[in-house]
Design an enzyme around this catalytic site. Structure first.
Site, mmCIF file in Angstrom:
data_model
loop_
_atom_site.group_PDB
_atom_site.id
_atom_site.type_symbol
_atom_site.label_atom_id
_atom_site.label_comp_id
_atom_site.label_asym_id
_atom_site.label_seq_id
_atom_site.Cartn_x
_atom_site.Cartn_y
_atom_site.Cartn_z
ATOM 1 C CG HIS A 33 -0.306 -0.313 2.503
ATOM 2 N ND1 HIS A 33 0.614 0.535 3.077
ATOM 3 C CD2 HIS A 33 -0.396 -1.373 3.348
ATOM 4 C CE1 HIS A 33 1.040 0.049 4.220
ATOM 5 N NE2 HIS A 33 0.451 -1.134 4.412
ATOM 6 C CG HIS A 36 4.299 -1.797 1.930
ATOM 7 N ND1 HIS A 36 2.963 -2.114 1.958
ATOM 8 C CD2 HIS A 36 4.886 -2.542 2.902
ATOM 9 C CE1 HIS A 36 2.749 -3.028 2.890
ATOM 10 N NE2 HIS A 36 3.887 -3.306 3.474
ATOM 11 C CG ASP A 151 4.934 -2.894 12.020
ATOM 12 O OD1 ASP A 151 4.011 -3.439 12.633
ATOM 13 O OD2 ASP A 151 4.914 -2.711 10.789
ATOM 14 N NE ARG A 188 -2.038 -9.287 10.598
ATOM 15 C CZ ARG A 188 -0.719 -9.466 10.772
ATOM 16 N NH1 ARG A 188 0.061 -8.452 11.033
ATOM 17 N NH2 ARG A 188 -0.197 -10.675 10.686
HETATM 18 O O1 PAF Z 1 7.028 -5.551 8.748
HETATM 19 C C1 PAF Z 1 6.920 -6.541 7.994
HETATM 20 O O2 PAF Z 1 6.239 -6.516 6.972
HETATM 21 C C2 PAF Z 1 7.628 -7.844 8.394
HETATM 22 O O3 PAF Z 1 7.646 -8.023 9.767
HETATM 23 C C3 PAF Z 1 9.044 -7.944 7.801
HETATM 24 C C4 PAF Z 1 9.952 -6.864 8.361
HETATM 25 C C5 PAF Z 1 8.988 -7.841 6.289
HETATM 26 C C6 PAF Z 1 9.664 -9.301 8.175
HETATM 27 O O4 PAF Z 1 8.921 -10.355 7.668
#
Ligand code: PAF
Length: 282
Positions: A33, A36, A151, A188
């Site tokens: 999205h 990213h 995150d 999600r």
């Molecule tokens: O944040 C994420 O999408 C995942 O935790 C990652 C860093 C790609 C590891 O799988």
């Protein structure tokens, strides 16, 4: 954009990119999205080429979680990355990433910080993240890797991992990208039904209201966490945790703390949403 699934081919291709300058890496689980794509743009601001990985990592899902349901949208993801000018997309099959059974896979544990908050609710999660990211770093060997601040705990776990294991990768955190109503973008979010989607922005609104209370002088951090939990539960969330902590250690604020972060995880229907807000206090 070259798309590869095997480690040796990836290593050769990255060698070619490195000849042209700095390589930045954006690890993802796909279903891309705008959040990213912001990481990819930020990567290009700091490097000459960008490598992205898409791998839905089974090691970071608890047995009862959404591994099978996790949205997989490879074609659309490829189009989006191509449009951003990404040089290399690594999409390893599970057996390339984990050639031995998962129980026998060597793991990277980042103690302490991994056991708090999301780590308490999802006990194997951060070891799964650290293990896959460590492997990806060994494969890509980037100068720089980009992670979203949504995150927040994951970002700090990554920083601790590269520091403790003396990895020569710089970790860059990028601000959360939000929908116009404030909801943090997340793959999600698609688990929310229409009425839950209307309630979801209250998560960030409550974080902002809590930050305003801090600006007005509130410094009972435990009480503020309880207040956030009550506000959220009153509008239909099931709050997992709501804490006000030092932004560098994720421990309760100390006199020397200069920056705090409010961290929240809350269920809304089938979706477990996380969000956070950083605050300078001095
Ligand atoms: O944040 C994420 O999408 C995942 O935790 C990652 C860093 C790609 C590891 O799988």
């Amino acid at each position: 954009m070259k798309m590869l699934g095997q480690i040796e081919a990836l290593r050769r291709a990255v060698l070619g990119l490195r000849a042209d300058g700095r390589v930045a890496f954006v690890p993802t689980m796909g279903n891309l999205h705008a959040g990213h794509l912001t990481l990819v743009r930020e990567a290009f601001r700091h490097a000459d080429s960008v490598v992205v990985s898409i791998f839905v990592n089974p090691l970071q899902f608890e047995p009862n979680e959404d591994l099978d349901k996790y949205p997989r949208t490879l074609e659309a993801d490829c189009r989006a990355l191509e449009a951003e000018g990404v040089d290399l997309l690594f999409v390893p099959p599970v057996e390339v990433m984990y050639p031995v059974p998962l129980e026998q896979q060597t793991r990277v544990e980042v103690p302490g910080i991994s056991t708090l908050y999301c780590g308490a609710s999802r006990p194997g999660h951060f070891a799964g993240v650290a293990t896959v990211v460590c492997k990806l770093f060994n494969m890509v060997q980037p100068e720089l890797a980009i992670f979203g601040k949504k995150d927040y705990q994951q970002l700090l776990v990554m920083r601790r991992m590269v520091c403790d294991l003396a990895m020569s990768v710089e970790i860059l955190g990028v601000d959360t990208v939000r929908e116009p109503d404030g909801l943090a973008m997340s793959s999600r979010n698609r688990y929310l039904d229409a009425s839950e989607r209307r309630v979801a922005p209250r998560l960030y609104a409550t974080l902002r209201a809590a930050a305003a209370r801090v600006t007005e002088g509130e410094c009972n951090w435990g009480g503020l966490g309880d207040w956030i939990r009550k506000e959220l539960d009153n509008v239909g969330f099931r709050t997992d945790y709501a804490v006000v902590v030092d932004a560098a250690t994720l421990l309760p604020p100390a006199d020397r703390s200069e920056k705090l972060v409010i961290l929240v995880a809350a269920w809304l229907g089938k979706a477990r949403l996380i969000d956070n807000l950083e605050m300078e206090i001095k």
